[in-house]
Design an enzyme around this catalytic site. Structure first.
Site, PDB file in Angstrom:
ATOM      1  N   SER A  10       0.730  -1.047   0.130  1.00 31.47           N
ATOM      2  CA  SER A  10      -0.222  -0.013   0.095  1.00 31.47           C
ATOM      3  C   SER A  10       0.715   1.169   0.126  1.00 31.47           C
ATOM      4  O   SER A  10       1.916   1.326  -0.736  1.00 31.47           O
ATOM      5  CB  SER A  10      -0.989  -0.182   1.106  1.00 31.47           C
ATOM      6  OG  SER A  10      -1.938   0.999   1.036  1.00 31.47           O
ATOM      7  N   HIS A  37      -2.871  -1.400  -3.073  1.00 29.87           N
ATOM      8  CA  HIS A  37      -3.862  -0.514  -2.796  1.00 29.87           C
ATOM      9  C   HIS A  37      -3.679   0.706  -3.624  1.00 29.87           C
ATOM     10  O   HIS A  37      -2.331   1.156  -3.787  1.00 29.87           O
ATOM     11  CB  HIS A  37      -3.963   0.042  -1.349  1.00 29.87           C
ATOM     12  CG  HIS A  37      -4.257  -1.197  -0.410  1.00 29.87           C
ATOM     13  ND1 HIS A  37      -4.284  -1.102   1.065  1.00 29.87           N
ATOM     14  CD2 HIS A  37      -4.937  -2.310  -0.514  1.00 29.87           C
ATOM     15  CE1 HIS A  37      -4.634  -2.103   1.639  1.00 29.87           C
ATOM     16  NE2 HIS A  37      -5.044  -3.182   0.567  1.00 29.87           N
ATOM     17  N   ASP A 130      -3.987  -4.512   6.639  1.00 30.76           N
ATOM     18  CA  ASP A 130      -4.533  -5.357   5.527  1.00 30.76           C
ATOM     19  C   ASP A 130      -3.231  -6.367   5.161  1.00 30.76           C
ATOM     20  O   ASP A 130      -2.153  -5.850   4.827  1.00 30.76           O
ATOM     21  CB  ASP A 130      -4.990  -4.634   4.265  1.00 30.76           C
ATOM     22  CG  ASP A 130      -5.868  -5.831   3.528  1.00 30.76           C
ATOM     23  OD1 ASP A 130      -6.276  -6.510   3.780  1.00 30.76           O
ATOM     24  OD2 ASP A 130      -5.877  -5.083   2.154  1.00 30.76           O
TER      25      ASP A 130
END
Length: 184
Positions: A10, A37, A130
């Site tokens: 991310s 992401h 995540d």
């Protein structure tokens, strides 16, 4: 031994993932499953930016595409990417997980069910948790969990959460991740 590599990242992961893609040779022996992401409202340009830096083809798969070696499959923006038992990709727009879609956790957990000990899972820089649960699923299935060294990450929340979830013993710099991938 290994049959696939799955990578999640991310905030701050772009530099590491492009370095990895640039280091892997044309015809790399495994597929790469990328779950990165990105902003939901940006529909294009990310895959192209990765492709410019990559020696292997980078593509956003369609639902039910078969997974093939030597290709990097990038989870499309705003879709969850599942890895099915028949080694095909399934896409969905189900609810977000950990405020994310694509969810790294979902991709990692389904890849673990498919590839078991033949899977390498890698968590890169990021600002949320995540991927930690999913990386634990890879470890529990006998796969190899790798975490980018938090000291190297631009944002270390994701790598620290993954280390906590897995009691990680494969903490590598980006260069060490590349060396590991080139040896397997």
């Amino acid at each position: 031994m290994y049959q696939a590599v799955i990578i999640g990242g991310s905030a701050g992961s772009f530099r590491a993932i492009t370095k990895i893609l640039n280091a892997l040779p044309v015809g790399y022996s495994m597929p790469l499953l990328l779950n990165l992401h990105r902003l939901k409202h940006v529909r294009s340009g990310f895959m192209e930016a990765l492709s410019i830096k990559s020696n292997i083809p980078v593509l956003e798969p369609y639902d039910k595409d078969s997974i093939k070696s030597g290709i990097a499959y990038l989870a499309p923006s705003n879709y969850h990417m599942y890895i099915e038992l028949n080694k095909k990709i399934a896409l969905s727009t189900e609810e977000t997980v950990n405020h994310s879609r694509p969810s790294i956790d979902l991709s990692f957990a389904t890849a673990a069910q498919t590839y078991h000990r033949n899977l390498i899972g890698i968590i890169l820089s990021g600002a949320n948790k995540d991927g930690a649960w999913g990386l634990k699923k890879i470890k529990d299935a006998g796969g190899t969990p790798i975490v980018q060294d938090p000291e190297e990450c631009e944002v270390s929340t994701m790598s620290r959460a993954a280390l906590e979830a897995t009691n990680g013993n494969h903490i590598y710099s980006t260069d060490q991740i590349i060396n590991f991938l080139l040896k397997h």
